[in-house]
Design a protein around this motif. Structure first.
Motif, PDB file in Angstrom:
ATOM      1  N   GLU A   4      -4.698 -13.308  26.059  1.00 32.13           N
ATOM      2  CA  GLU A   4      -4.054 -13.033  24.782  1.00 32.13           C
ATOM      3  C   GLU A   4      -4.430 -11.660  24.245  1.00 32.13           C
ATOM      4  N   SER A   5      -5.611 -11.201  24.572  1.00 31.68           N
ATOM      5  CA  SER A   5      -6.061  -9.896  24.081  1.00 31.68           C
ATOM      6  C   SER A   5      -5.189  -8.744  24.582  1.00 31.68           C
ATOM      7  N   MET A   6      -4.420  -8.988  25.655  1.00 29.85           N
ATOM      8  CA  MET A   6      -3.570  -7.946  26.219  1.00 29.85           C
ATOM      9  C   MET A   6      -2.109  -8.064  25.782  1.00 29.85           C
ATOM     10  N   TRP A   7      -1.770  -9.076  25.003  1.00 30.20           N
ATOM     11  CA  TRP A   7      -0.385  -9.249  24.593  1.00 30.20           C
ATOM     12  C   TRP A   7       0.076  -8.063  23.737  1.00 30.20           C
ATOM     13  N   GLY A   8       1.359  -7.753  23.825  1.00 29.83           N
ATOM     14  CA  GLY A   8       1.951  -6.758  22.957  1.00 29.83           C
ATOM     15  C   GLY A   8       2.211  -7.331  21.577  1.00 29.83           C
ATOM     16  N   ARG A   9       2.622  -6.451  20.672  1.00 27.49           N
ATOM     17  CA  ARG A   9       2.866  -6.879  19.294  1.00 27.49           C
ATOM     18  C   ARG A   9       4.259  -6.426  18.852  1.00 27.49           C
ATOM     19  N   LEU A  10       4.893  -7.298  18.077  1.00 27.81           N
ATOM     20  CA  LEU A  10       6.237  -7.077  17.568  1.00 27.81           C
ATOM     21  C   LEU A  10       6.188  -7.001  16.050  1.00 27.81           C
ATOM     22  N   GLY A  11       6.764  -5.956  15.469  1.00 24.14           N
ATOM     23  CA  GLY A  11       6.750  -5.868  14.017  1.00 24.14           C
ATOM     24  C   GLY A  11       7.360  -4.573  13.534  1.00 24.14           C
ATOM     25  N   ALA A  12       7.215  -4.312  12.231  1.00 24.16           N
ATOM     26  CA  ALA A  12       7.768  -3.100  11.631  1.00 24.16           C
ATOM     27  C   ALA A  12       6.875  -2.657  10.476  1.00 24.16           C
ATOM     28  N   GLY A  13       6.694  -1.347  10.353  1.00 28.05           N
ATOM     29  CA  GLY A  13       6.022  -0.787   9.190  1.00 28.05           C
ATOM     30  C   GLY A  13       4.540  -0.562   9.312  1.00 28.05           C
ATOM     31  N   GLU A  14       3.895  -1.119  10.337  1.00 30.83           N
ATOM     32  CA  GLU A  14       2.455  -0.932  10.516  1.00 30.83           C
ATOM     33  C   GLU A  14       2.140  -0.696  11.976  1.00 30.83           C
ATOM     34  N   SER A  15       1.019  -0.055  12.226  1.00 33.53           N
ATOM     35  CA  SER A  15       0.563   0.145  13.587  1.00 33.53           C
ATOM     36  C   SER A  15      -0.041  -1.144  14.132  1.00 33.53           C
ATOM     37  N   PRO A  16       0.255  -1.489  15.370  1.00 28.77           N
ATOM     38  CA  PRO A  16      -0.393  -2.664  15.956  1.00 28.77           C
ATOM     39  C   PRO A  16      -1.899  -2.487  16.099  1.00 28.77           C
ATOM     40  N   LEU A  17      -2.371  -1.239  16.116  1.00 27.35           N
ATOM     41  CA  LEU A  17      -3.806  -0.982  16.260  1.00 27.35           C
ATOM     42  C   LEU A  17      -4.575  -1.303  14.984  1.00 27.35           C
ATOM     43  N   THR A  18      -3.852  -1.442  13.869  1.00 27.25           N
ATOM     44  CA  THR A  18      -4.515  -1.819  12.617  1.00 27.25           C
ATOM     45  C   THR A  18      -4.086  -3.219  12.176  1.00 27.25           C
ATOM     46  N   GLY A  19      -3.619  -4.001  13.141  1.00 23.52           N
ATOM     47  CA  GLY A  19      -3.280  -5.383  12.850  1.00 23.52           C
ATOM     48  C   GLY A  19      -1.837  -5.633  12.494  1.00 23.52           C
ATOM     49  N   GLY A  20      -1.004  -4.622  12.564  1.00 23.51           N
ATOM     50  CA  GLY A  20       0.405  -4.805  12.232  1.00 23.51           C
ATOM     51  C   GLY A  20       1.152  -5.557  13.316  1.00 23.51           C
ATOM     52  N   GLY A  21       2.165  -6.308  12.907  1.00 19.16           N
ATOM     53  CA  GLY A  21       3.002  -7.015  13.864  1.00 19.16           C
ATOM     54  C   GLY A  21       2.422  -8.344  14.291  1.00 19.16           C
ATOM     55  N   THR A  22       3.203  -9.049  15.072  1.00 22.65           N
ATOM     56  CA  THR A  22       2.843 -10.379  15.555  1.00 22.65           C
ATOM     57  C   THR A  22       2.625 -10.337  17.056  1.00 22.65           C
ATOM     58  N   PRO A  23       1.534 -10.917  17.572  1.00 17.79           N
ATOM     59  CA  PRO A  23       1.341 -10.952  19.020  1.00 17.79           C
ATOM     60  C   PRO A  23       2.482 -11.700  19.714  1.00 17.79           C
ATOM     61  N   VAL A  24       2.940 -11.146  20.822  1.00 20.82           N
ATOM     62  CA  VAL A  24       4.009 -11.757  21.613  1.00 20.82           C
ATOM     63  C   VAL A  24       3.424 -12.203  22.950  1.00 20.82           C
ATOM     64  N   PRO A  25       3.389 -13.505  23.222  1.00 26.25           N
ATOM     65  CA  PRO A  25       2.855 -13.954  24.509  1.00 26.25           C
ATOM     66  C   PRO A  25       3.590 -13.283  25.675  1.00 26.25           C
ATOM     67  N   SER A  26       2.839 -12.692  26.571  1.00 25.10           N
ATOM     68  CA  SER A  26       3.443 -12.041  27.734  1.00 25.10           C
ATOM     69  C   SER A  26       3.926 -13.092  28.722  1.00 25.10           C
ATOM     70  N   LEU A  27       5.164 -12.955  29.151  1.00 26.39           N
ATOM     71  CA  LEU A  27       5.652 -13.818  30.222  1.00 26.39           C
ATOM     72  C   LEU A  27       4.868 -13.511  31.495  1.00 26.39           C
TER      73      LEU A  27
END
Length: 355
Positions: free
Chosen positions: A282-305
Motif C-alpha cells: 500500500e505504501s507504493m500506491w498512487g494517489r488520486l485527487g485535486a488541489g494538493e500535492s500527494p507528498l503532503t497527504g493530498g488525494g486518495t490512495p488508489v490500490p494498484s492493480l
C-alpha cells in the motif's frame, strides 16, 4: 497444435531472453520452452540450470532447418538482428514474437507486418509494459472517468546510472539502434499511444551526458496527440533524483504514482509468476485527487492493480490456438517507431516534427 503444448524456440539468452522471455514462456499454460539459441557456454549452463529439459542450437539457422518441430520463435537478440531474424523465421513458416523495438524504422516494421500477413502468420512485438501495474491502474481510472478529460500525461522512466555498463545498448553505432530513445523510449511512447491515440506532432531533446557515452542517455519527448492530449515523456540514466513514474492531469482530478512496477525486479531475482504476482504494498500506491500535492497527504490512495506480464504470452498462446488477435501487433509498433523517428529528427535538427 491442438492438444499438446506449443513448442517455442528462443533466439538469444542475454538480459531479455533470460530475465523476461524464458521465465514467462515457461510459466504459460500451453507453451513449453523447447530450444534456446546461444553458443555461449556460460549462458547454456544458466539456461540448463533453470530449464533442465531445454535443447540448444548454436545458430538461428538450425531452428529454420527444423522449423517443423516448433510452433513459435521468440527473438530476444540485439536490436540490429531483429529484422533479418524475423524475416527468416517468417519465411521458414514460423509465427514470431520480437522484442522491442521490432525494427530500426517504421518502414521496416511495416514490411515485416506485410510479410506476416502475406504468409498468414502471427507476428507480435513484446511490449510487456502494457501490463505494468501502474499502467493497468491508470488505464482503469481513465476508462472509469475518474480523471475527467485528460489534458497532460507525464511519464518518466528514469534511472541513476552515472557510469557506463558497456554493451550494444550504449553503442552509438547507427546499426545498433542503441540509446535510451529506442530502448526505454519504446515503452513510454507505446504506453502514450495506447492511452491517448495517434500522435500528430513531436518535439524532442536528446543528450549524451555520461563521460565516454556514445548514445543518448537523457532524453525528453513532447508528443501532441490527435485527441488533444499532450504527453511529456522522460527517459534517463542520469537522474540523480527520480521523478514520479506517472503524473496525469485531467479536468476533474490528477493521478500521481511513484516507483516502478515490481515484476522486472522479481524476475531478475529469480522469481516466477504465481500467487500474489505483480502486487505491491500500500505504501507504493498512487494517489488520486485535486488541489494538493500527494507528498503532503493530498488525494486518495488508489490500490494498484496487480501487474500481469504473464498475460502477454497467455494471449500469444490463445492467438496461435484460436486465431484471436495478438496482444501487440507489428503495425502498432510501427506507429510508435514513427514517433521515435520523428523524435530523433527533432532532437538532431532542433525542430518540432509534424506527423
Amino acid at each position: 497444435m491442438t492438444g499438446r503444448p506449443l513448442r517455442v524456440g528462443l533466439v538469444g539468452y542475454g538480459l531479455a531472453g533470460s530475465v523476461f522471455h524464458a521465465p514467462l514462456i515457461a510459466a504459460t499454460e500451453g507453451l513449453v520452452l523447447d530450444t534456446v539459441v546461444t553458443s555461449a557456454p556460460e549462458r547454456r549452463r544458466q539456461a540448463r540450470e533453470a530449464f533442465p529439459d531445454v535443447r540448444f542450437a548454436a545458430s538461428a539457422d538450425e531452428l529454420w532447418d527444423r522449423s517443423g518441430e516448433l510452433d513459435l520463435v521468440v527473438i530476444a537478440s540485439p536490436n540490429k538482428t531483429h529484422v533479418p531474424l524475423a524475416t527468416a523465421a517468417l519465411k521458414a513458416g514460423l509465427p514470431v514474437v520480437v522484442d522491442k523495438p521490432v525494427a530500426g524504422t517504421a518502414a521496416e516494421a511495416r514490411g515485416l507486418a506485410g510479410l506476416a500477413e502475406e504468409r498468414g502468420l502471427l507476428l507480435s512485438v513484446f511490449q510487456n509494459r502494457r501490463w505494468d501495474n501502474d499502467f493497468l491502474t491508470l488505464r482503469s481510472l481513465i476508462e472509469r472517468g475518474e480523471l475527467g478529460d485528460v489534458q497532460r500525461f507525464e511519464s518518466r522512466f528514469e534511472r541513476w546510472r552515472p557510469r557506463l555498463k558497456g554493451g550494444w545498448r550504449e553503442s552509438g553505432a547507427p546499426e545498433e539502434f542503441g540509446g535510451l530513445l529506442y530502448d526505454l523510449g519504446s515503452h513510454v511512447v507505446d504506453q502514450a499511444l495506447v492511452l491517448f491515440g495517434p500522435a500528430t506532432r513531436v518535439y524532442a531533446e536528446a543528450d549524451v551526458r555520461r563521460e565516454g557515452a556514445e548514445a543518448d542517455d537523457d532524453t525528453f519527448l513532447a508528443v501532441t496527440h490527435a485527441s488533444g492530449v499532450r504527453s511529456h515523456l522522460y527517459v534517463s540514466a542520469t537522474a540523480a533524483q527520480l521523478g514520479p513514474r506517472f503524473r496525469v492531469l485531467g479536468s476533474r482530478a490528477g493521478y500521481v504514482k511513484h516507483g516502478l512496477d515490481p515484476q522486472e525486479g522479481a524476475l531478475r531475482e529469480g522469481g516466477r509468476p504465481g500467487p500474489g504476482w505483480g502486487t505491491e504494498p500500500e505504501s507504493m500506491w498512487g494517489r488520486l485527487g485535486a488541489g494538493e500535492s500527494p507528498l503532503t497527504g493530498g488525494g486518495t490512495p488508489v490500490p494498484s492493480l496487480p501487474g500481469d506480464y504473464p498475460a502477454y504470452y497467455a494471449s500469444i498462446a490463445a492467438a496461435l490456438r484460436d486465431g484471436t488477435p495478438p496482444p501487440v501487433t507489428a503495425r502498432e509498433a510501427a506507429a510508435a517507431l514513427d514517433v521515435l523517428e520523428a523524435a530523433r529528427r527533432s532532437a538532431r535538427d532542433g525542430v518540432a516534427v509534424t506527423l
